[in-house]
Design an enzyme around this catalytic site. Structure first.
Site, PDB file in Angstrom:
ATOM      1  N   ARG A 213      -5.067 -13.558   3.931  1.00 27.84           N
ATOM      2  CA  ARG A 213      -5.317 -13.448   2.495  1.00 27.84           C
ATOM      3  C   ARG A 213      -4.518 -14.520   1.767  1.00 27.84           C
ATOM      4  O   ARG A 213      -3.288 -14.553   1.882  1.00 27.84           O
ATOM      5  CB  ARG A 213      -4.866 -12.079   1.959  1.00 27.84           C
ATOM      6  CG  ARG A 213      -5.449 -10.880   2.678  1.00 27.84           C
ATOM      7  CD  ARG A 213      -6.788 -10.465   2.118  1.00 27.84           C
ATOM      8  NE  ARG A 213      -7.446  -9.536   3.017  1.00 27.84           N
ATOM      9  CZ  ARG A 213      -7.699  -8.263   2.742  1.00 27.84           C
ATOM     10  NH1 ARG A 213      -7.346  -7.757   1.592  1.00 27.84           N
ATOM     11  NH2 ARG A 213      -8.335  -7.508   3.622  1.00 27.84           N
ATOM     12  N   GLU A 215      -3.248 -14.758  -0.989  1.00 24.75           N
ATOM     13  CA  GLU A 215      -2.703 -14.122  -2.194  1.00 24.75           C
ATOM     14  C   GLU A 215      -1.314 -14.667  -2.442  1.00 24.75           C
ATOM     15  O   GLU A 215      -0.451 -14.537  -1.585  1.00 24.75           O
ATOM     16  CB  GLU A 215      -2.584 -12.604  -1.985  1.00 24.75           C
ATOM     17  CG  GLU A 215      -3.897 -11.886  -2.067  1.00 24.75           C
ATOM     18  CD  GLU A 215      -3.793 -10.453  -1.546  1.00 24.75           C
ATOM     19  OE1 GLU A 215      -2.774 -10.084  -0.933  1.00 24.75           O
ATOM     20  OE2 GLU A 215      -4.765  -9.723  -1.745  1.00 24.75           O
ATOM     21  N   ARG A 221       5.134  -5.689  -0.051  1.00 26.35           N
ATOM     22  CA  ARG A 221       4.062  -5.149   0.786  1.00 26.35           C
ATOM     23  C   ARG A 221       2.890  -6.086   0.996  1.00 26.35           C
ATOM     24  O   ARG A 221       1.873  -5.686   1.543  1.00 26.35           O
ATOM     25  CB  ARG A 221       3.579  -3.831   0.189  1.00 26.35           C
ATOM     26  CG  ARG A 221       3.040  -4.005  -1.201  1.00 26.35           C
ATOM     27  CD  ARG A 221       3.143  -2.722  -1.981  1.00 26.35           C
ATOM     28  NE  ARG A 221       2.495  -2.895  -3.257  1.00 26.35           N
ATOM     29  CZ  ARG A 221       1.532  -2.121  -3.717  1.00 26.35           C
ATOM     30  NH1 ARG A 221       1.101  -1.125  -3.010  1.00 26.35           N
ATOM     31  NH2 ARG A 221       1.011  -2.344  -4.880  1.00 26.35           N
ATOM     32  N   HIS A 222       3.020  -7.322   0.538  1.00 26.26           N
ATOM     33  CA  HIS A 222       1.951  -8.297   0.747  1.00 26.26           C
ATOM     34  C   HIS A 222       2.382  -9.387   1.712  1.00 26.26           C
ATOM     35  O   HIS A 222       3.476  -9.926   1.593  1.00 26.26           O
ATOM     36  CB  HIS A 222       1.538  -8.949  -0.575  1.00 26.26           C
ATOM     37  CG  HIS A 222       0.714  -8.054  -1.428  1.00 26.26           C
ATOM     38  ND1 HIS A 222       1.265  -7.277  -2.420  1.00 26.26           N
ATOM     39  CD2 HIS A 222      -0.615  -7.787  -1.432  1.00 26.26           C
ATOM     40  CE1 HIS A 222       0.305  -6.574  -3.006  1.00 26.26           C
ATOM     41  NE2 HIS A 222      -0.846  -6.856  -2.414  1.00 26.26           N
ATOM     42  N   GLU A 362      -0.814   1.882  -0.766  1.00 23.11           N
ATOM     43  CA  GLU A 362      -2.145   1.931  -0.160  1.00 23.11           C
ATOM     44  C   GLU A 362      -2.061   1.424   1.277  1.00 23.11           C
ATOM     45  O   GLU A 362      -1.571   0.330   1.521  1.00 23.11           O
ATOM     46  CB  GLU A 362      -3.089   1.033  -0.970  1.00 23.11           C
ATOM     47  CG  GLU A 362      -4.478   0.928  -0.381  1.00 23.11           C
ATOM     48  CD  GLU A 362      -5.141  -0.414  -0.662  1.00 23.11           C
ATOM     49  OE1 GLU A 362      -5.095  -0.870  -1.808  1.00 23.11           O
ATOM     50  OE2 GLU A 362      -5.689  -0.994   0.291  1.00 23.11           O
ATOM     51  N   SER A 365      -8.402   1.025   2.991  1.00 16.21           N
ATOM     52  CA  SER A 365      -9.633   1.139   2.218  1.00 16.21           C
ATOM     53  C   SER A 365     -10.723   1.505   3.199  1.00 16.21           C
ATOM     54  O   SER A 365     -10.756   0.987   4.315  1.00 16.21           O
ATOM     55  CB  SER A 365     -10.021  -0.186   1.571  1.00 16.21           C
ATOM     56  OG  SER A 365      -9.107  -0.505   0.566  1.00 16.21           O
ATOM     57  N   ARG A 412       1.898  -2.493   7.082  1.00 18.80           N
ATOM     58  CA  ARG A 412       2.260  -1.501   6.051  1.00 18.80           C
ATOM     59  C   ARG A 412       2.546  -0.145   6.685  1.00 18.80           C
ATOM     60  O   ARG A 412       3.425   0.583   6.234  1.00 18.80           O
ATOM     61  CB  ARG A 412       1.132  -1.361   5.035  1.00 18.80           C
ATOM     62  CG  ARG A 412       1.092  -2.528   4.095  1.00 18.80           C
ATOM     63  CD  ARG A 412       0.286  -2.195   2.875  1.00 18.80           C
ATOM     64  NE  ARG A 412       0.144  -3.387   2.051  1.00 18.80           N
ATOM     65  CZ  ARG A 412      -0.638  -3.464   1.001  1.00 18.80           C
ATOM     66  NH1 ARG A 412      -1.370  -2.418   0.643  1.00 18.80           N
ATOM     67  NH2 ARG A 412      -0.699  -4.574   0.302  1.00 18.80           N
TER      68      ARG A 412
HETATM   69  P1  AMO Z   1      -8.547  -3.995   1.991  1.00 20.06           P
HETATM   70  O1  AMO Z   1      -8.654  -5.333   1.359  1.00 20.06           O
HETATM   71  O2  AMO Z   1      -8.152  -2.870   1.110  1.00 20.06           O
HETATM   72  O3  AMO Z   1      -9.907  -3.566   2.674  1.00 20.06           O
HETATM   73  O4  AMO Z   1      -7.511  -4.086   3.198  1.00 20.06           O
HETATM   74  C1  AMO Z   1      -7.334  -3.003   4.084  1.00 20.06           C
HETATM   75  C2  AMO Z   1      -5.866  -2.710   4.287  1.00 20.06           C
HETATM   76  O5  AMO Z   1      -5.192  -3.860   4.757  1.00 20.06           O
HETATM   77  C3  AMO Z   1      -3.872  -3.890   4.264  1.00 20.06           C
HETATM   78  N1  AMO Z   1      -3.661  -5.115   3.474  1.00 20.06           N
HETATM   79  C4  AMO Z   1      -2.544  -5.863   3.504  1.00 20.06           C
HETATM   80  N2  AMO Z   1      -1.401  -5.720   4.189  1.00 20.06           N
HETATM   81  C5  AMO Z   1      -0.448  -6.656   4.010  1.00 20.06           C
HETATM   82  N3  AMO Z   1      -0.579  -7.712   3.189  1.00 20.06           N
HETATM   83  C6  AMO Z   1      -1.708  -7.899   2.461  1.00 20.06           C
HETATM   84  N4  AMO Z   1      -1.827  -8.970   1.674  1.00 20.06           N
HETATM   85  C7  AMO Z   1      -2.760  -6.943   2.613  1.00 20.06           C
HETATM   86  N5  AMO Z   1      -3.992  -6.814   2.079  1.00 20.06           N
HETATM   87  C8  AMO Z   1      -4.519  -5.703   2.615  1.00 20.06           C
HETATM   88  C9  AMO Z   1      -3.690  -2.661   3.419  1.00 20.06           C
HETATM   89  C10 AMO Z   1      -5.106  -2.333   3.030  1.00 20.06           C
HETATM   90  O6  AMO Z   1      -5.269  -0.980   2.712  1.00 20.06           O
HETATM   91  N6  AMO Z   1     -12.859  -4.626   4.528  1.00 20.06           N
HETATM   92  C11 AMO Z   1     -12.006  -3.663   3.870  1.00 20.06           C
HETATM   93  C12 AMO Z   1     -11.694  -2.480   4.744  1.00 20.06           C
HETATM   94  C13 AMO Z   1     -12.882  -1.600   5.050  1.00 20.06           C
HETATM   95  O7  AMO Z   1     -13.536  -1.157   4.091  1.00 20.06           O
HETATM   96  O8  AMO Z   1     -13.139  -1.343   6.249  1.00 20.06           O
HETATM   97  C14 AMO Z   1     -10.687  -4.339   3.478  1.00 20.06           C
HETATM   98  O9  AMO Z   1     -10.345  -5.388   3.957  1.00 20.06           O
HETATM   99  O10 AMO Z   1      -3.126  -1.651   4.243  1.00 20.06           O
END
Ligand code: AMO
Length: 437
Positions: A213, A215, A221-222, A362, A365, A412
């Site tokens: 990502r 981001e 947590r990111h 979170e 998802s 996480r």
């Molecule tokens: P989403 O974008 O919510 O869903 O990501 C799913 C889970 O991945 C983790 N996560 C992260 N952990 C650490 N750093 C980050 N930058 C980060 N971004 C996300 C979180 C999050 O809940 N395709 C959908 C999933 C699905 O519907 O099957 C998806 O990617 O724990």
């Protein structure tokens, strides 16, 4: 010769063995030198009597050696009740230095006061810390138990590409890479390929793999790269089926962790491993807003209406404990405008997806997916994504069963289980300012 580990040494009492490991500590007394040797399973004492003529050469080697060097010892393992480390000691006849260590940049046994960035610069040294070693073992146990649960339930593990031709899912937050004379992207999720497996008729699949990502956020947590535990399965009636499966999966993982490391986690991390009971509480977003408002005077900012933010997640944990005595809580009823186009909506336009919050963050998802081609095209168009997701839309033209799935962020999960930040929880953290080592 097969390496003998510290936790196997009891099988070799009174035997001549070879033992390899790190020099952990050296206690140089007047008449005797005690050397503690270490491998990934524990520590053992090596004792060298100074008065004995045949030890002269060994002592010369030891006088020149530094702690954290690695050695290969030939010697006899003997019982000695006076030795604190397991009542055994190794009496060497030969010491071979396999690698000599420089002075370490910090004392990894005492990390208090050592800046996290310095620690991450030397992560391989930082990881020698017992607590850090334990984090890795606990995470491995959690993932193993979740994998086993899925194997037992006839899921197939797949491996999807991480180099992809079009920016996936939402068109944002992806890393671009040069791919010969064109552009490629690093997958932000295996989402489209999980669903392709459903279109292929595979019914039940999972994957544990990196997700990327772009981001630019520096939070606890990111990460820009994390490990995603993804699964997808077919012939569901509703996203409730997806939540049910996630409950079972997490219970399987946490039960194994508690059984194997529950005591240790309490002792070292001061955290209780609580096995949740089914069903986890489930609440609609609009009801949650109301609860948070009434209980904590919280108002969701206008730009986040239809979604959650970090503060809302924290308060939701408090609420879940207060109202349901649960650390976990599912939130449903997100606004379709705030969620990816591939989530199914019901006839009233209500999104058939959810997030799972654990201890205020979170972790998942999930959703039932839109598997009907025409509906999917409509949803993609609405988000202005048609060209980007053209290849994906093709998957749904030739028959595809109703399906759903979710993704759990493993980093996480580990972080929340042990009360850490993501920098401490990840094996090697990747963030906007960290690409090395
Ligand atoms: P989403 O974008 O919510 O869903 O990501 C799913 C889970 O991945 C983790 N996560 C992260 N952990 C650490 N750093 C980050 N930058 C980060 N971004 C996300 C979180 C999050 O809940 N395709 C959908 C999933 C699905 O519907 O099957 C998806 O990617 O724990």
């Amino acid at each position: 010769m097969k390496k003998i580990y510290v936790n196997e040494l009891n099988n070799y009492i009174d035997k001549e063995i070879e033992f390899s490991g790190f020099i952990d500590t050296i206690r140089d007394k007047k008449w005797v030198m005690f050397v503690i040797l270490r491998d990934s399973t524990g520590k053992v004492q090596m004792t060298i009597e100074k008065s004995e003529e045949q030890n002269k050469e060994l002592l010369e080697i030891m006088n020149d050696i530094t702690v954290e060097s690695t050695v290969k010892i030939t010697g006899k393992l003997t019982k000695n009740e006076a030795v604190k480390l397991g009542g055994i000691e190794l009496i060497p006849t030969k010491i071979e230095v396999t690698s000599k260590a420089l002075n370490l940049p910090f004392d990894y046994n005492n990390l208090e006061g050592v800046n996290i960035d310095t620690r991450l610069d030397y992560r391989w040294i930082d990881l020698r810390n017992e607590k850090n070693m334990l984090i890795r073992q606990i995470e491995s146990t959690m993932v193993q138990a979740m994998r086993e649960y899925l194997y037992q339930n006839d899921f197939t593990e797949i491996h999807t590409p991480k180099l992809i031709g079009a920016a996936s899912e939402s068109g944002s937050e992806v890393f671009e890479v040069k791919y010969f004379d064109r552009k490629a992207y690093l997958a932000q999720s295996p989402q489209f390929y999980k669903q392709m497996a459903m279109a292929a008729g595979m019914s039940k699949i999972f994957e544990v793999a990196p997700a990327f990502r772009a981001e630019n956020s520096n939070t606890n947590r990111h990460a820009t790269e994390f490990t995603s535990f993804d699964l997808e399965f077919s012939y569901i009636d509703s996203y409730e089926d997806v939540m049910d499966l996630e409950e079972d999966l997490l219970i399987a993982g946490l039960s194994k962790v508690k059984e194997k490391y529950g005591e240790k986690i309490k002792e070292v991390f001061d955290k209780e491993v609580i096995i949740p009971t089914k069903p986890f509480p489930r609440i609609k977003l609009k009801d949650l807003y109301q609860e948070l408002h009434e209980r904590y005077d919280f108002e969701i900012p206008t730009e986040d209406i239809g979604d959650m933010n970090a503060e809302a997640e924290k308060l939701t944990y408090k609420f879940a404990l207060e109202k349901y005595n649960s650390e976990f809580i599912f939130i449903v009823g997100y606004a379709a405008t705030k969620r990816p186009f591939y989530h199914m909506r019901n006839e009233d336009g209500v999104l058939q997806g959810y997030d799972l919050i654990w201890r205020g963050t979170e972790i998942t998802s999930g959703a039932q997916r839109e598997h009907r081609y025409d509906e999917l095209v409509k949803n993609a168009n609405e988000k202005g994504l048609k060209e980007d997701v053209k290849f994906y839309l093709e998957f749904f033209k030739y028959g595809c069963p109703p399906h759903g799935g979710f993704a759990i962020g493993i980093d996480r999960l580990t972080m929340l289980l042990l009360g850490l930040t993501i920098k401490n929880a990840q094996f090697i953290f990747r963030g906007p300012n960290r690409l090395d080592p």
